[in-house]
Write a protein that holds these residues in place. Structure first.
Motif, PDB file in Angstrom:
ATOM      1  N   LEU A 126       0.825  -1.208   0.000  1.00 20.43           N
ATOM      2  CA  LEU A 126       0.000   0.000   0.000  1.00 20.43           C
ATOM      3  C   LEU A 126       0.862   1.261   0.000  1.00 20.43           C
ATOM      4  O   LEU A 126       0.507   2.263  -0.641  1.00 20.43           O
ATOM      5  CB  LEU A 126      -0.935  -0.009   1.214  1.00 20.43           C
ATOM      6  N   LEU A 127       1.988   1.229   0.705  1.00 22.49           N
ATOM      7  CA  LEU A 127       2.878   2.389   0.715  1.00 22.49           C
ATOM      8  C   LEU A 127       3.471   2.649  -0.666  1.00 22.49           C
ATOM      9  O   LEU A 127       3.526   3.802  -1.122  1.00 22.49           O
ATOM     10  CB  LEU A 127       4.002   2.176   1.746  1.00 22.49           C
ATOM     11  N   TRP A 128       3.923   1.609  -1.342  1.00 27.65           N
ATOM     12  CA  TRP A 128       4.470   1.795  -2.680  1.00 27.65           C
ATOM     13  C   TRP A 128       3.402   2.262  -3.664  1.00 27.65           C
ATOM     14  O   TRP A 128       3.670   3.103  -4.522  1.00 27.65           O
ATOM     15  CB  TRP A 128       5.091   0.490  -3.175  1.00 27.65           C
ATOM     16  N   PHE A 129       2.200   1.740  -3.536  1.00 27.90           N
ATOM     17  CA  PHE A 129       1.133   2.110  -4.463  1.00 27.90           C
ATOM     18  C   PHE A 129       0.687   3.559  -4.251  1.00 27.90           C
ATOM     19  O   PHE A 129       0.266   4.230  -5.204  1.00 27.90           O
ATOM     20  CB  PHE A 129      -0.059   1.170  -4.278  1.00 27.90           C
ATOM     21  N   ASN A 130       0.787   4.044  -3.012  1.00 29.88           N
ATOM     22  CA  ASN A 130       0.389   5.422  -2.697  1.00 29.88           C
ATOM     23  C   ASN A 130       1.595   6.341  -2.531  1.00 29.88           C
ATOM     24  O   ASN A 130       1.505   7.361  -1.829  1.00 29.88           O
ATOM     25  CB  ASN A 130      -0.451   5.440  -1.416  1.00 29.88           C
ATOM     26  N   LEU A 131       2.697   6.000  -3.148  1.00 33.42           N
ATOM     27  CA  LEU A 131       3.914   6.809  -3.014  1.00 33.42           C
ATOM     28  C   LEU A 131       3.712   8.224  -3.541  1.00 33.42           C
ATOM     29  O   LEU A 131       4.348   9.174  -3.064  1.00 33.42           O
ATOM     30  CB  LEU A 131       5.066   6.127  -3.770  1.00 33.42           C
ATOM     31  N   ALA A 132       2.806   8.409  -4.508  1.00 35.82           N
ATOM     32  CA  ALA A 132       2.561   9.744  -5.077  1.00 35.82           C
ATOM     33  C   ALA A 132       2.009  10.713  -4.052  1.00 35.82           C
ATOM     34  O   ALA A 132       2.122  11.939  -4.228  1.00 35.82           O
ATOM     35  CB  ALA A 132       1.612   9.629  -6.260  1.00 35.82           C
ATOM     36  N   LEU A 133       1.422  10.218  -2.970  1.00 34.39           N
ATOM     37  CA  LEU A 133       0.906  11.106  -1.929  1.00 34.39           C
ATOM     38  C   LEU A 133       2.039  11.829  -1.209  1.00 34.39           C
ATOM     39  O   LEU A 133       1.853  12.948  -0.713  1.00 34.39           O
ATOM     40  CB  LEU A 133       0.078  10.309  -0.923  1.00 34.39           C
ATOM     41  N   PHE A 134       3.223  11.225  -1.150  1.00 35.46           N
ATOM     42  CA  PHE A 134       4.370  11.820  -0.472  1.00 35.46           C
ATOM     43  C   PHE A 134       5.358  12.432  -1.461  1.00 35.46           C
ATOM     44  O   PHE A 134       5.957  13.467  -1.190  1.00 35.46           O
ATOM     45  CB  PHE A 134       5.082  10.755   0.377  1.00 35.46           C
ATOM     46  N   PHE A 135       5.524  11.801  -2.606  1.00 38.22           N
ATOM     47  CA  PHE A 135       6.436  12.293  -3.638  1.00 38.22           C
ATOM     48  C   PHE A 135       5.670  12.370  -4.959  1.00 38.22           C
ATOM     49  O   PHE A 135       5.650  11.400  -5.719  1.00 38.22           O
ATOM     50  CB  PHE A 135       7.658  11.383  -3.788  1.00 38.22           C
ATOM     51  N   PRO A 136       5.016  13.516  -5.234  1.00 38.83           N
ATOM     52  CA  PRO A 136       4.219  13.625  -6.474  1.00 38.83           C
ATOM     53  C   PRO A 136       5.034  13.422  -7.738  1.00 38.83           C
ATOM     54  O   PRO A 136       4.517  12.928  -8.741  1.00 38.83           O
ATOM     55  CB  PRO A 136       3.640  15.038  -6.398  1.00 38.83           C
ATOM     56  N   ARG A 137       6.323  13.796  -7.666  1.00 39.16           N
ATOM     57  CA  ARG A 137       7.185  13.643  -8.828  1.00 39.16           C
ATOM     58  C   ARG A 137       8.506  13.015  -8.392  1.00 39.16           C
ATOM     59  O   ARG A 137       8.991  13.262  -7.272  1.00 39.16           O
ATOM     60  CB  ARG A 137       7.452  14.978  -9.525  1.00 39.16           C
ATOM     61  N   LEU A 138       9.077  12.197  -9.270  1.00 39.36           N
ATOM     62  CA  LEU A 138      10.351  11.538  -9.012  1.00 39.36           C
ATOM     63  C   LEU A 138      11.377  12.027 -10.004  1.00 39.36           C
ATOM     64  O   LEU A 138      11.101  12.126 -11.206  1.00 39.36           O
ATOM     65  CB  LEU A 138      10.203  10.014  -9.125  1.00 39.36           C
ATOM     66  N   GLY A 139      12.566  12.326  -9.532  1.00 39.82           N
ATOM     67  CA  GLY A 139      13.624  12.772 -10.425  1.00 39.82           C
ATOM     68  C   GLY A 139      14.684  13.535  -9.671  1.00 39.82           C
ATOM     69  O   GLY A 139      14.655  13.660  -8.433  1.00 39.82           O
ATOM     70  N   ILE A 140      15.633  14.057 -10.428  1.00 39.15           N
ATOM     71  CA  ILE A 140      16.746  14.830  -9.878  1.00 39.15           C
ATOM     72  C   ILE A 140      16.806  16.159 -10.618  1.00 39.15           C
ATOM     73  O   ILE A 140      16.905  16.195 -11.864  1.00 39.15           O
ATOM     74  CB  ILE A 140      18.085  14.091 -10.028  1.00 39.15           C
ATOM     75  N   GLY A 141      16.726  17.251  -9.875  1.00 42.35           N
ATOM     76  CA  GLY A 141      16.810  18.573 -10.489  1.00 42.35           C
ATOM     77  C   GLY A 141      15.627  18.870 -11.386  1.00 42.35           C
ATOM     78  O   GLY A 141      14.461  18.675 -11.017  1.00 42.35           O
ATOM     79  N   ASP A 142      15.952  19.349 -12.597  1.00 39.24           N
ATOM     80  CA  ASP A 142      14.892  19.683 -13.547  1.00 39.24           C
ATOM     81  C   ASP A 142      14.268  18.454 -14.204  1.00 39.24           C
ATOM     82  O   ASP A 142      13.187  18.550 -14.784  1.00 39.24           O
ATOM     83  CB  ASP A 142      15.449  20.613 -14.643  1.00 39.24           C
ATOM     84  N   PHE A 143      14.964  17.350 -14.135  1.00 40.97           N
ATOM     85  CA  PHE A 143      14.428  16.135 -14.755  1.00 40.97           C
ATOM     86  C   PHE A 143      13.581  15.393 -13.734  1.00 40.97           C
ATOM     87  O   PHE A 143      14.087  14.907 -12.716  1.00 40.97           O
ATOM     88  CB  PHE A 143      15.563  15.229 -15.238  1.00 40.97           C
ATOM     89  N   SER A 144      12.292  15.309 -13.965  1.00 41.47           N
ATOM     90  CA  SER A 144      11.393  14.595 -13.062  1.00 41.47           C
ATOM     91  C   SER A 144      10.189  14.102 -13.849  1.00 41.47           C
ATOM     92  O   SER A 144       9.852  14.653 -14.906  1.00 41.47           O
ATOM     93  CB  SER A 144      10.938  15.506 -11.913  1.00 41.47           C
ATOM     94  N   VAL A 145       9.567  13.071 -13.321  1.00 41.66           N
ATOM     95  CA  VAL A 145       8.389  12.481 -13.959  1.00 41.66           C
ATOM     96  C   VAL A 145       7.309  12.302 -12.911  1.00 41.66           C
ATOM     97  O   VAL A 145       7.582  12.287 -11.698  1.00 41.66           O
ATOM     98  CB  VAL A 145       8.723  11.119 -14.610  1.00 41.66           C
ATOM     99  N   ASP A 146       6.090  12.184 -13.383  1.00 43.53           N
ATOM    100  CA  ASP A 146       4.973  11.971 -12.482  1.00 43.53           C
ATOM    101  C   ASP A 146       5.097  10.595 -11.817  1.00 43.53           C
ATOM    102  O   ASP A 146       5.334   9.585 -12.491  1.00 43.53           O
ATOM    103  CB  ASP A 146       3.659  12.075 -13.267  1.00 43.53           C
ATOM    104  N   THR A 147       4.938  10.561 -10.523  1.00 46.02           N
ATOM    105  CA  THR A 147       5.104   9.315  -9.776  1.00 46.02           C
ATOM    106  C   THR A 147       4.086   8.264 -10.203  1.00 46.02           C
ATOM    107  O   THR A 147       4.410   7.074 -10.318  1.00 46.02           O
ATOM    108  CB  THR A 147       4.985   9.580  -8.266  1.00 46.02           C
ATOM    109  N   ASN A 148       2.856   8.675 -10.436  1.00 45.17           N
ATOM    110  CA  ASN A 148       1.824   7.717 -10.841  1.00 45.17           C
ATOM    111  C   ASN A 148       2.129   7.095 -12.200  1.00 45.17           C
ATOM    112  O   ASN A 148       1.673   5.983 -12.486  1.00 45.17           O
ATOM    113  CB  ASN A 148       0.455   8.402 -10.887  1.00 45.17           C
ATOM    114  N   THR A 149       2.891   7.797 -13.037  1.00 47.14           N
ATOM    115  CA  THR A 149       3.273   7.245 -14.332  1.00 47.14           C
ATOM    116  C   THR A 149       4.312   6.141 -14.169  1.00 47.14           C
ATOM    117  O   THR A 149       4.304   5.147 -14.901  1.00 47.14           O
ATOM    118  CB  THR A 149       3.823   8.345 -15.248  1.00 47.14           C
ATOM    119  N   VAL A 150       5.195   6.314 -13.210  1.00 45.07           N
ATOM    120  CA  VAL A 150       6.275   5.341 -12.993  1.00 45.07           C
ATOM    121  C   VAL A 150       5.803   4.186 -12.113  1.00 45.07           C
ATOM    122  O   VAL A 150       5.993   3.009 -12.438  1.00 45.07           O
ATOM    123  CB  VAL A 150       7.503   6.026 -12.361  1.00 45.07           C
ATOM    124  N   ILE A 151       5.192   4.532 -10.986  1.00 47.06           N
ATOM    125  CA  ILE A 151       4.769   3.513 -10.027  1.00 47.06           C
ATOM    126  C   ILE A 151       3.355   3.061 -10.381  1.00 47.06           C
ATOM    127  O   ILE A 151       2.360   3.542  -9.800  1.00 47.06           O
ATOM    128  CB  ILE A 151       4.838   4.027  -8.576  1.00 47.06           C
TER     129      ILE A 151
END
Length: 323
Positions: A126-151
């Protein structure tokens, strides 16, 4: 007058030979009665299930090879294999870190095992599936993607199952490594082999005989634990069976379909485990001891003298040596 204690001379006839011992097997009546009772109860249960008017067995037959069920079956197999690969790779690395004299590596591995073994697997999913609630986007610096797209649901299931399995596999591998005589490592390092090469070339191959049985048990457990991903809407076998049951309202029949496939996969995994155990145990049971190998290469007279000193009541034949 001849002494009756003197040994007989001359040819030995069939009348002089002792009669062969007639071994009569002991009848275990208690086991036989218990076995009959168990078989009778099992037969009664199967008859009650087979003739139950509330179960439509035609629905079971129609959906056993349904394309939706087979697609969920493939997802279950994929999750099991990929999660075990992640768990095995992580487990080997964490086990080596736990046995390392480096305190930092040892502490990191111990902390990882403590966290993932100390929290329920369902909570981790459940934590991994709802990771977007804590980290809406994943990436480093200017490069980031939507968490729901990845997870996605499949990725969340893979992370929840694989990372959790790594903690348990680490303890299995560590136990296997500790079962290997430390002298093996000392001998290989004395020959100039590095610690890493010693671990992967000398220690781990010998530890596999101890690692395989619990690893096979973990594989079967993982196969059944994939059913937990239904709570995050991953399209596994149980999820597909529930989807069909929502449409046709045959809940129990579809659960039987899922159970049949789980039994088939578990049986296959058990057979594979048995074959692997036999393969890695080759030569262990029949391997002669070091003492027997030394005695085998000695002359008969020398063998008798050594045996007389070490084991007064033993004969060369007791060690597999012909005098």
């Amino acid at each position: 007058m001849s002494n009756s204690n003197e040994p007989m001379t001359g040819p030995v006839t069939s009348a002089d030979r002792p009669a062969p011992i007639q071994a009569i097997p002991v009848r275990h009546w208690g086991q036989m009665i218990a076995g009959v009772i168990v078989i009778a109860l099992l037969a009664a249960f199967l008859y009650a299930v087979a003739t139950n008017q509330n179960i439509d067995w035609s629905i079971v037959g129609e959906n056993l090879f349904n394309s939706t069920i087979l697609s969920g079956l493939w997802i279950t197999i994929s999750l099991t294999i990929l999660s075990m690969i992640i768990g095995i790779v992580l487990g080997i690395g964490l086990a080596i870190m736990r046995l390392s004299p480096n305190r930092v590596l040892n502490s990191v591995a111990a902390g990882y095992i403590w966290i993932f073994r100390g929290t329920p697997q369902l909570v981790q999913l459940l934590l991994w599936f709802n990771l977007a609630l804590f980290f809406p986007r994943l990436g480093i610096g200017d490069f980031s993607v939507d968490t729901n797209t990845v997870i996605t649901a499949f990725v969340a299931a893979l992370l929840g199952l694989g990372l959790n399995e790594g903690a348990y596999m680490a303890e299995i591998v560590r136990g296997g490594i500790l079962s290997v005589d430390h002298g093996q490592s000392e001998a290989s390092m004395a020959l100039g082999m590095r610690r890493q090469k010693t671990m992967f070339k000398i220690v781990l191959p010998q530890a596999m005989r101890v690692i395989i049985p619990p690893m096979g048990n973990d594989l079967i457990t993982m196969l059944k634990m994939t059913s937990l991903v239904t709570v995050i809407a991953a399209p596994d076998l149980l999820n597909r069976a529930q989807t069909i049951s929502v449409r046709n309202f045959y809940i129990f029949e579809l659960l039987i379909v899922a159970s049949i496939w789980y039994l088939v996969l578990t049986t296959i995994a058990t057979i594979i485990q048995s074959r692997l155990e036999k393969r890695f145990a080759r030569g262990i049971a029949a391997r002669p001891s070091t003492r027997a190998r030394v005695l085998k290469n000695l002359k008969p007279g020398r063998v008798e003298s050594i045996a007389a000193v070490t084991e007064p009541n033993a004969t060369p034949e007791d060690h597999g040596v012909k005098s």
